[in-house]
Design a protein around this motif. Structure first.
Motif, mmCIF file in Angstrom:
data_model
loop_
_atom_site.group_PDB
_atom_site.id
_atom_site.type_symbol
_atom_site.label_atom_id
_atom_site.label_comp_id
_atom_site.label_asym_id
_atom_site.label_seq_id
_atom_site.Cartn_x
_atom_site.Cartn_y
_atom_site.Cartn_z
ATOM 1 N N VAL A 14 -3.741 2.200 6.444
ATOM 2 C CA VAL A 14 -3.705 0.597 6.407
ATOM 3 C C VAL A 14 -2.301 0.225 6.123
ATOM 4 O O VAL A 14 -1.625 0.883 5.281
ATOM 5 C CB VAL A 14 -4.672 0.090 5.701
ATOM 6 N N CYS A 40 -3.467 6.678 0.415
ATOM 7 C CA CYS A 40 -4.401 6.118 1.140
ATOM 8 C C CYS A 40 -5.166 7.045 2.048
ATOM 9 O O CYS A 40 -4.674 7.865 2.595
ATOM 10 C CB CYS A 40 -3.573 5.040 2.118
ATOM 11 N N THR A 41 -6.506 6.847 1.866
ATOM 12 C CA THR A 41 -7.504 7.815 2.633
ATOM 13 C C THR A 41 -7.850 7.144 3.810
ATOM 14 O O THR A 41 -8.762 7.911 4.670
ATOM 15 C CB THR A 41 -8.815 8.008 1.799
ATOM 16 N N GLY A 42 -7.636 5.784 4.146
ATOM 17 C CA GLY A 42 -8.151 5.227 5.395
ATOM 18 C C GLY A 42 -9.535 4.767 5.419
ATOM 19 O O GLY A 42 -9.963 4.433 6.249
ATOM 20 N N CYS A 43 -10.058 4.505 4.026
ATOM 21 C CA CYS A 43 -11.474 4.137 3.842
ATOM 22 C C CYS A 43 -11.842 2.802 4.275
ATOM 23 O O CYS A 43 -13.039 2.423 4.382
ATOM 24 C CB CYS A 43 -11.780 4.359 2.505
ATOM 25 N N GLN A 44 -10.862 1.978 4.310
ATOM 26 C CA GLN A 44 -10.830 0.612 4.979
ATOM 27 C C GLN A 44 -11.531 -0.502 4.020
ATOM 28 O O GLN A 44 -11.978 -1.486 4.245
ATOM 29 C CB GLN A 44 -11.499 0.465 6.346
ATOM 30 N N VAL A 45 -11.854 -0.062 2.834
ATOM 31 C CA VAL A 45 -12.480 -0.964 1.771
ATOM 32 C C VAL A 45 -11.600 -2.080 1.663
ATOM 33 O O VAL A 45 -12.174 -3.370 1.451
ATOM 34 C CB VAL A 45 -12.800 -0.164 0.337
ATOM 35 N N CYS A 46 -10.461 -2.020 1.449
ATOM 36 C CA CYS A 46 -9.598 -3.344 1.179
ATOM 37 C C CYS A 46 -9.489 -4.287 2.331
ATOM 38 O O CYS A 46 -9.449 -5.258 2.051
ATOM 39 C CB CYS A 46 -8.124 -2.582 1.002
ATOM 40 N N THR A 73 -4.391 2.789 -4.873
ATOM 41 C CA THR A 73 -3.233 3.075 -4.278
ATOM 42 C C THR A 73 -2.335 1.923 -3.590
ATOM 43 O O THR A 73 -1.668 1.943 -2.606
ATOM 44 C CB THR A 73 -3.180 4.047 -2.918
ATOM 45 N N ILE A 74 -2.840 0.728 -4.218
ATOM 46 C CA ILE A 74 -2.373 -0.468 -3.880
ATOM 47 C C ILE A 74 -1.811 -1.180 -4.933
ATOM 48 O O ILE A 74 -2.315 -1.328 -5.972
ATOM 49 C CB ILE A 74 -3.328 -1.560 -3.118
ATOM 50 N N CYS A 85 -9.346 -1.142 -4.343
ATOM 51 C CA CYS A 85 -9.012 0.111 -3.668
ATOM 52 C C CYS A 85 -9.635 1.303 -4.572
ATOM 53 O O CYS A 85 -9.183 1.456 -5.702
ATOM 54 C CB CYS A 85 -7.399 0.271 -3.619
ATOM 55 N N PRO A 86 -10.298 2.174 -3.992
ATOM 56 C CA PRO A 86 -11.154 3.246 -4.831
ATOM 57 C C PRO A 86 -10.131 4.182 -5.191
ATOM 58 O O PRO A 86 -10.533 5.114 -6.126
ATOM 59 C CB PRO A 86 -12.110 3.844 -3.732
ATOM 60 N N TRP A 87 -9.249 4.308 -4.468
ATOM 61 C CA TRP A 87 -8.089 5.403 -4.625
ATOM 62 C C TRP A 87 -6.807 4.604 -5.538
ATOM 63 O O TRP A 87 -5.625 5.448 -5.533
ATOM 64 C CB TRP A 87 -7.566 5.766 -3.425
ATOM 65 N N ILE A 102 0.878 -1.219 0.114
ATOM 66 C CA ILE A 102 -0.062 -0.188 -0.016
ATOM 67 C C ILE A 102 0.960 1.195 0.073
ATOM 68 O O ILE A 102 1.710 1.302 0.951
ATOM 69 C CB ILE A 102 -0.903 -0.100 1.139
HETATM 70 S S1 SF4 Z 1 -9.046 0.911 -0.024
HETATM 71 FE FE1 SF4 Z 1 -7.236 2.197 -0.567
HETATM 72 S S2 SF4 Z 1 -7.496 4.114 0.247
HETATM 73 FE FE2 SF4 Z 1 -9.023 2.673 1.257
HETATM 74 S S3 SF4 Z 1 -7.977 2.203 3.201
HETATM 75 FE FE3 SF4 Z 1 -7.353 0.451 1.587
HETATM 76 S S4 SF4 Z 1 -5.431 1.022 0.741
HETATM 77 FE FE4 SF4 Z 1 -6.453 2.794 1.745
#
Ligand code: SF4
Ligand code: SF4
Length: 139
Positions: A63, A31-37, A84-85, A80-82, A26
């Protein structure tokens, strides 16, 4: 609650015997910390970690992947919506992961910033000064 899919159970069990071809890393800078992942990881190996400000660790939590438990399924990178992974080879992932923490990303951006005091705006000049001071203190 993480999404646990039984079809990945076997992969998690043989993880100790076989190395995954790839692992997820990651880039905390995006990362926005949205926790989707976290919800998509079938082996629950993505962890919530404190935010970058030591005085306010609960603000902007991030995360990170616990690499020894990642099975390289790519689901987190896909959802990941952003975006960033990223997936890396087993060896590269261990090398890159420490460089992609938010701390390391910010430090690199500061290093790249040109320090031309007469040309930069006051706010950026202060930032450049702080970066130079932090760097000098480190040395
Ligand atoms: S889905 Fe992407 S943006 Fe959201 S917490 Fe996980 S790494 Fe961060
Ligand atoms: S690739 Fe992502 S979703 Fe899959 S096991 Fe690794 S961290 Fe979890």
């Amino acid at each position: 609650m993480p999404f646990l899919d039984p079809k990945y159970q076997k992969a998690a069990e043989i993880r100790v015997k076989r190395r995954p071809k790839q692992l997820a890393v990651i880039n905390q800078g995006g990362c926005t910390g949205c926790q989707v992942c976290i919800d998509f990881c079938p082996v629950d190996c993505i962890e919530l970690v404190p935010g970058p400000d030591p005085d306010n660790p609960s603000v902007h939590k991030l995360v990170e992947v616990d690499l020894p438990r990642c099975i390289g399924c790519t689901l987190c990178a896909k959802y990941c919506p952003w975006e960033t992974i990223e997936m890396f080879s087993f060896e590269d992932a261990y090398e890159i992961a420490p460089e992609w923490t938010l701390e390391a990303v910010v430090e690199k951006q500061w290093e790249r910033e040109p320090v031309q005091e007469e040309e930069v705006k006051p706010r950026r000049r202060d930032r450049a000064k702080r970066a130079a001071k932090a760097k000098a203190e480190k040395e």
